[in-house]
Design a protein around this motif. Sequence first.
Motif, PDB file in Angstrom:
ATOM      1  N   ALA A  84      24.371  84.303  33.153  1.00 51.12           N
ATOM      2  CA  ALA A  84      23.353  84.452  32.121  1.00 51.12           C
ATOM      3  C   ALA A  84      23.554  85.691  31.261  1.00 51.12           C
ATOM      4  O   ALA A  84      23.279  85.672  30.054  1.00 51.12           O
ATOM      5  N   LEU A  85      24.050  86.785  31.865  1.00 53.14           N
ATOM      6  CA  LEU A  85      24.043  88.080  31.190  1.00 53.14           C
ATOM      7  C   LEU A  85      25.422  88.609  30.847  1.00 53.14           C
ATOM      8  O   LEU A  85      25.547  89.666  30.231  1.00 53.14           O
TER       9      LEU A  85
ATOM     10  N   ILE B 204      16.946  83.197  22.388  1.00 54.44           N
ATOM     11  CA  ILE B 204      16.841  84.654  22.555  1.00 54.44           C
ATOM     12  C   ILE B 204      16.540  84.995  24.004  1.00 54.44           C
ATOM     13  O   ILE B 204      15.717  84.339  24.658  1.00 54.44           O
ATOM     14  N   THR B 205      17.194  86.044  24.485  1.00 53.90           N
ATOM     15  CA  THR B 205      16.865  86.621  25.785  1.00 53.90           C
ATOM     16  C   THR B 205      16.560  88.097  25.591  1.00 53.90           C
ATOM     17  O   THR B 205      17.359  88.836  25.008  1.00 53.90           O
ATOM     18  N   MET B 206      15.401  88.519  26.049  1.00 49.39           N
ATOM     19  CA  MET B 206      15.006  89.920  26.033  1.00 49.39           C
ATOM     20  C   MET B 206      15.195  90.503  27.428  1.00 49.39           C
ATOM     21  O   MET B 206      14.922  89.823  28.421  1.00 49.39           O
ATOM     22  N   THR B 207      15.651  91.747  27.513  1.00 46.66           N
ATOM     23  CA  THR B 207      15.888  92.396  28.799  1.00 46.66           C
ATOM     24  C   THR B 207      15.363  93.829  28.771  1.00 46.66           C
ATOM     25  O   THR B 207      15.247  94.425  27.699  1.00 46.66           O
TER      26      THR B 207
ATOM     27  N   ALA C   5      18.305  78.268  29.008  1.00 45.97           N
ATOM     28  CA  ALA C   5      19.113  77.376  28.168  1.00 45.97           C
ATOM     29  C   ALA C   5      19.437  76.078  28.892  1.00 45.97           C
ATOM     30  O   ALA C   5      19.517  75.005  28.269  1.00 45.97           O
ATOM     31  N   GLY C   6      19.599  76.158  30.210  1.00 45.07           N
ATOM     32  CA  GLY C   6      19.891  74.950  30.977  1.00 45.07           C
ATOM     33  C   GLY C   6      18.798  73.906  30.884  1.00 45.07           C
ATOM     34  O   GLY C   6      19.065  72.705  30.798  1.00 45.07           O
ATOM     35  N   ARG C   7      17.558  74.347  30.871  1.00 46.02           N
ATOM     36  CA  ARG C   7      16.442  73.404  30.798  1.00 46.02           C
ATOM     37  C   ARG C   7      16.300  72.826  29.387  1.00 46.02           C
ATOM     38  O   ARG C   7      15.918  71.674  29.212  1.00 46.02           O
TER      39      ARG C   7
END
Length: 433
Positions: free
Chosen positions: A137-138, A413-416, A367-369
Motif C-alpha cells: 500500500a505504501l 487519495i491516501t492520507m498518512t 483501492a482493492g474494494r
Amino acid sequence: MRLGGRLAAAIEVLQDIEARRRPVADALKDWGLAHRFAGSGDRGAIGNIVYDALRRKRSYGFRMGGEGPADLAFAAVIDGLAMAPEELRAALDGDRFAPEMPAAERLEHFRAADLAEAPDAVAADVPDWLAPHLEAALGDDWIAEAAELSSRPPLDLRANTLKADRDKVIRALAPFDAQPGKLAPQAVRIAAIAGAGRHPNVQIEAGFQKGWFEIQDEGSQLAALLSGARPGEQVLDLCAGAGGKSLALAAQMDNTGQIHAADSDRHRLAPIHERLARAGARNVQIHDPREDMAGLFGTMDLTLVDAPCTGSGTWRRRPDAKWRLSQAALDKRMAEQDAVLDRAARFVKPGGRLAYVTCSLIAEENAGRIAAFLDRQAGKGFGVADAGARWADLLPDAAGQCRVGELSGGTVITMTPRLTGTDGFFFAMLEKR
C-alpha cells in the motif's frame, strides 16, 4: 503518586491487556476504578506509559531484548520522559512502590540498539503478517510511514461554522495553545502531548457545550471536504456512526438541502441526536436501522460511505488494535465493505457521486474494494473520478502532502500521519455517468 508507583501501575495494566487480550481503554478504566486514590494526573501519566509501550511494542522489545510488560513499560518511560537509565534509577531510588529495574546490560542494550539492524516489521512496529500488506500500500518508504503510526497524536477539532468561526474557537481554547490546522479550513489543533502531560478535556469547555466545535481528526475533515457536498443537495451518509461527517457536511452545506444519516447499528448512531442539537444542524434526517429506505433509491446527489474497516489509520490513538488484528478480521471487514458499497450504489442518481472513505492504510480495504466494486457494477455507469485533481484545486499549497494513486482511469487519495499530519485515511470518488 511518584514515578515508581506510576510505572508499577502501567506494568499491571499491560499484564492485564496481555492476559485478557482486551482493549487498552477498558483495562485503564478498570484500573482507575480499582485504585480511586489515583488522581487525574496519575491516571494520565500511567495511560501515557501504557499507550507508548503498545505503540512501539516490537521496536522497544528489540531494543530491550524482551517484550514483557516490564520491559515495555521501562522502555516507554525512558523514551517518553527522555530519561537516561541513570536518571531513572535515581528517580526510583527509595520508592517502595517502584518495580525492580532491569539489569544494567539490558539498559545498555536498549541505549545502543540500532533499529536499522532490526527486521522490517520490527522497525515498523507491526505484526509480521501485516508487513507485506503495508508495503504493497505504501511503497518503498512503508517502514517510515508505519513507524509514524507509532507516534503520539495531536487533538484535532473542527470549528462549526453554523455557530462560530475558527478564530473564535482558537481564542476560546487559548489556554491550551490551540492553533489553526495546516490543511482543512476549519481545523484547530492542540499539539501532541509531551512527557507525562495529557490533553485537555475540551468537552467540558463552554465553547464545546455551545456547539462551537467538534472533536474530529483533520483527515476526516478533509475527507468531508473532498466529498464536495454542496448547499441544496440531497446527501446520504450511509455509515453515519456518531455523526462526525454528517455534522461536517451540514456546515459545509450551510444547513440547506437534506442529509440523510443512517447506520446499521443503533448504538453507534445514538450519540448523533445530541450532537446535531448542540451543533445547530437542522438539515439532517436520521433514519432508524430498521427503516425501509427504498424510497431514496436513485435520488442522491452524493452518497458517502465511511466504511467499516480495520482502523489501521488510527493506530496512533488505538495502538492495541494492531496487535489484535488478524487476517480473518481483515477478510470480514472486506466483505462488509463490498456489501455496503453495493447497497450505496442503489441510492446514487444518474450524474450523482459515491464517496468511499476508510480510516485504513491497507490496500485491500481501499483501492482493492473499489476495483472489485467496479467489476461487480460493470455496465452500471460508475467510474473513478480524479480525486487528486480535486485535492489540488481545494488545497493548492498542499502538493505532495498525500499519496495520489491511479485507479481505473481516475485517481484516489491516501492520507498518512507522515505526509498529511493526520490519521491514515483513504478517499475515492465514484461518479455515475
